[in-house]
Design a protein around this motif. Structure first.
Motif, PDB file in Angstrom:
ATOM      1  N   GLY A  76      38.145  30.040  53.914  1.00 35.30           N
ATOM      2  CA  GLY A  76      38.750  29.686  52.629  1.00 35.30           C
ATOM      3  C   GLY A  76      37.928  28.717  51.806  1.00 35.30           C
ATOM      4  O   GLY A  76      38.201  28.514  50.621  1.00 35.30           O
ATOM      5  N   ARG A  77      36.895  28.124  52.409  1.00 35.25           N
ATOM      6  CA  ARG A  77      36.045  27.168  51.683  1.00 35.25           C
ATOM      7  C   ARG A  77      34.742  27.787  51.201  1.00 35.25           C
ATOM      8  O   ARG A  77      33.962  27.134  50.513  1.00 35.25           O
ATOM      9  N   ALA A  78      34.494  29.040  51.577  1.00 35.26           N
ATOM     10  CA  ALA A  78      33.242  29.691  51.189  1.00 35.26           C
ATOM     11  C   ALA A  78      33.212  29.936  49.678  1.00 35.26           C
ATOM     12  O   ALA A  78      34.158  30.504  49.129  1.00 35.26           O
ATOM     13  N   PRO A  79      32.146  29.524  48.990  1.00 36.17           N
ATOM     14  CA  PRO A  79      32.079  29.682  47.522  1.00 36.17           C
ATOM     15  C   PRO A  79      32.270  31.121  47.069  1.00 36.17           C
ATOM     16  O   PRO A  79      32.872  31.363  46.023  1.00 36.17           O
ATOM     17  N   ASP A  80      31.759  32.076  47.846  1.00 33.28           N
ATOM     18  CA  ASP A  80      31.900  33.483  47.474  1.00 33.28           C
ATOM     19  C   ASP A  80      33.006  34.174  48.256  1.00 33.28           C
ATOM     20  O   ASP A  80      33.109  35.403  48.239  1.00 33.28           O
ATOM     21  N   GLY A  81      33.837  33.379  48.940  1.00 33.99           N
ATOM     22  CA  GLY A  81      34.923  33.950  49.721  1.00 33.99           C
ATOM     23  C   GLY A  81      36.069  34.425  48.856  1.00 33.99           C
ATOM     24  O   GLY A  81      36.178  34.107  47.668  1.00 33.99           O
ATOM     25  N   PHE A  82      36.952  35.197  49.479  1.00 33.69           N
ATOM     26  CA  PHE A  82      38.042  35.826  48.735  1.00 33.69           C
ATOM     27  C   PHE A  82      39.001  34.800  48.138  1.00 33.69           C
ATOM     28  O   PHE A  82      39.454  34.958  47.005  1.00 33.69           O
ATOM     29  N   LEU A  83      39.308  33.738  48.875  1.00 33.22           N
ATOM     30  CA  LEU A  83      40.278  32.760  48.385  1.00 33.22           C
ATOM     31  C   LEU A  83      39.754  32.019  47.160  1.00 33.22           C
ATOM     32  O   LEU A  83      40.442  31.926  46.130  1.00 33.22           O
ATOM     33  N   LEU A  84      38.537  31.479  47.249  1.00 26.64           N
ATOM     34  CA  LEU A  84      38.002  30.720  46.116  1.00 26.64           C
ATOM     35  C   LEU A  84      37.712  31.617  44.925  1.00 26.64           C
ATOM     36  O   LEU A  84      37.856  31.191  43.773  1.00 26.64           O
ATOM     37  N   ARG A  85      37.304  32.859  45.188  1.00 30.46           N
ATOM     38  CA  ARG A  85      37.093  33.784  44.068  1.00 30.46           C
ATOM     39  C   ARG A  85      38.422  34.090  43.369  1.00 30.46           C
ATOM     40  O   ARG A  85      38.478  34.215  42.151  1.00 30.46           O
ATOM     41  N   ARG A 131      48.239  28.195  51.688  1.00 26.10           N
ATOM     42  CA  ARG A 131      49.104  28.420  52.846  1.00 26.10           C
ATOM     43  C   ARG A 131      49.172  29.907  53.198  1.00 26.10           C
ATOM     44  O   ARG A 131      49.043  30.290  54.375  1.00 26.10           O
ATOM     45  N   ILE A 132      49.355  30.742  52.194  1.00 20.58           N
ATOM     46  CA  ILE A 132      49.447  32.189  52.426  1.00 20.58           C
ATOM     47  C   ILE A 132      48.176  32.710  53.077  1.00 20.58           C
ATOM     48  O   ILE A 132      48.220  33.464  54.051  1.00 20.58           O
ATOM     49  N   TYR A 133      47.047  32.284  52.549  1.00 17.30           N
ATOM     50  CA  TYR A 133      45.769  32.786  53.052  1.00 17.30           C
ATOM     51  C   TYR A 133      45.532  32.342  54.500  1.00 17.30           C
ATOM     52  O   TYR A 133      45.094  33.139  55.336  1.00 17.30           O
ATOM     53  N   ILE A 199      44.027  41.677  55.151  1.00 17.71           N
ATOM     54  CA  ILE A 199      44.166  40.306  54.649  1.00 17.71           C
ATOM     55  C   ILE A 199      44.063  40.292  53.128  1.00 17.71           C
ATOM     56  O   ILE A 199      44.873  39.667  52.439  1.00 17.71           O
ATOM     57  N   HIS A 200      43.075  40.987  52.589  1.00 21.05           N
ATOM     58  CA  HIS A 200      42.871  40.978  51.144  1.00 21.05           C
ATOM     59  C   HIS A 200      44.028  41.651  50.406  1.00 21.05           C
ATOM     60  O   HIS A 200      44.502  41.143  49.386  1.00 21.05           O
ATOM     61  N   GLN A 206      50.970  39.051  47.875  1.00 25.77           N
ATOM     62  CA  GLN A 206      51.749  37.812  47.942  1.00 25.77           C
ATOM     63  C   GLN A 206      51.366  36.843  46.829  1.00 25.77           C
ATOM     64  O   GLN A 206      52.213  36.087  46.327  1.00 25.77           O
ATOM     65  N   ALA A 207      50.086  36.856  46.442  1.00 22.61           N
ATOM     66  CA  ALA A 207      49.656  36.000  45.338  1.00 22.61           C
ATOM     67  C   ALA A 207      50.337  36.412  44.036  1.00 22.61           C
ATOM     68  O   ALA A 207      50.699  35.555  43.212  1.00 22.61           O
ATOM     69  N   SER A 208      50.531  37.717  43.845  1.00 19.29           N
ATOM     70  CA  SER A 208      51.222  38.197  42.643  1.00 19.29           C
ATOM     71  C   SER A 208      52.654  37.663  42.590  1.00 19.29           C
ATOM     72  O   SER A 208      53.144  37.274  41.527  1.00 19.29           O
TER      73      SER A 208
END
Length: 234
Positions: A76-85, A131-133, A199-200, A206-208
């Motif tokens: 979740g901390r990766a700059p190009d990861g799904f969460l931060l994107r 939390r969801i991620y 996961i994605h 859930q984000a929606s």
């Protein structure tokens, strides 16, 4: 209908369907030799336990590699990861929305525009997305190494099968064992990529729901007031 209001309404509708672009990680393992033929003396083993020990040791190294790559893909901390994107995309859309709402500001609409602006922030939304991620990544971890050891295929070369008597007895001492890791490797890669996709997809769904709860629904409750004030001014 006021054109600035239409833009606000359109951007708010599109916010619910936000999906980060160009994020489609694929986990591929790097490996060298993945089999040992029972029919080649120099690379085969004298017993099934010896072949099994070697095969499981080789697979263990590949499993550790898969775990590391899986963690990198879900970090979740990766700059190009799904969460931060995803967060970056939500930030961009919220910024566009704030700008569009600002264009609706007049002396009469200023109070409601200010109230809507206070709703177009990401703090509570992003806390829930974190939390969801984290829960999704924990729920879809890879199965254990033992699960993949069951997919190793073992091969036996038994020269005694067509022999009799003394030759049969002598040939029994020449039985050799080999293995094939490819079925286990393919299953490991398939499981990892299926989990990444799940996961994605689950996170996006859930984000929606979260963005509707924290932003869209509260803003929509105030839009009729903004529209009425803009229509009066027109």
């Amino acid at each position: 209908m006021n054109k600035d209001f239409i833009k606000v309404h359109t951007l708010l509708r599109d916010l619910e369907h936000t999906v980060p672009s160009h994020v489609n990680p694929y986990l591929h393992l790097e490996y060298g030799r993945w089999w040992r033929s029972a029919f080649v003396w120099d690379e085969s083993f004298h017993s099934e336990p010896a072949a099994r020990r070697n095969a499981e040791r080789e697979l263990s190294a590949l499993y550790q590699q898969a775990e590391q790559k899986f963690h990198a893909c879900t970090d979740g901390r990766a700059p190009d990861g799904f969460l931060l994107r995803s967060k970056a995309e939500y930030d961009r859309r919220l910024s566009d929305l704030r700008e569009a709402v600002g264009c609706c500001r007049t002396e009469a609409t200023s109070p409601i525009v200010n109230r809507i602006g206070l709703l177009l922030v990401s703090d509570h939304l992003f806390q829930e997305l974190d939390r969801i991620y984290a829960e999704l990544c924990a729920s879809y971890a890879l199965p254990s190494l033992e699960h993949y050891c069951q997919h190793i295929v073992y091969e036996r070369n038994d020269p005694s099968e067509n022999e009799e008597g003394f030759l049969w007895l002598l040939s029994k001492a020449l039985i050799r064992w080999g293995y094939d890791l490819m079925p286990a490797i393919q299953q490991l890669e398939a499981d990892a990529n299926e989990r990444l996709e799940t996961i994605h997809k689950s996170f996006t769904a859930q984000a929606s729901l979260s963005v509707r709860k924290h932003i869209i629904a509260p803003v929509q409750a105030k839009l009729p007031i903004l529209r009425e004030l803009l229509d009066r001014a027109a």
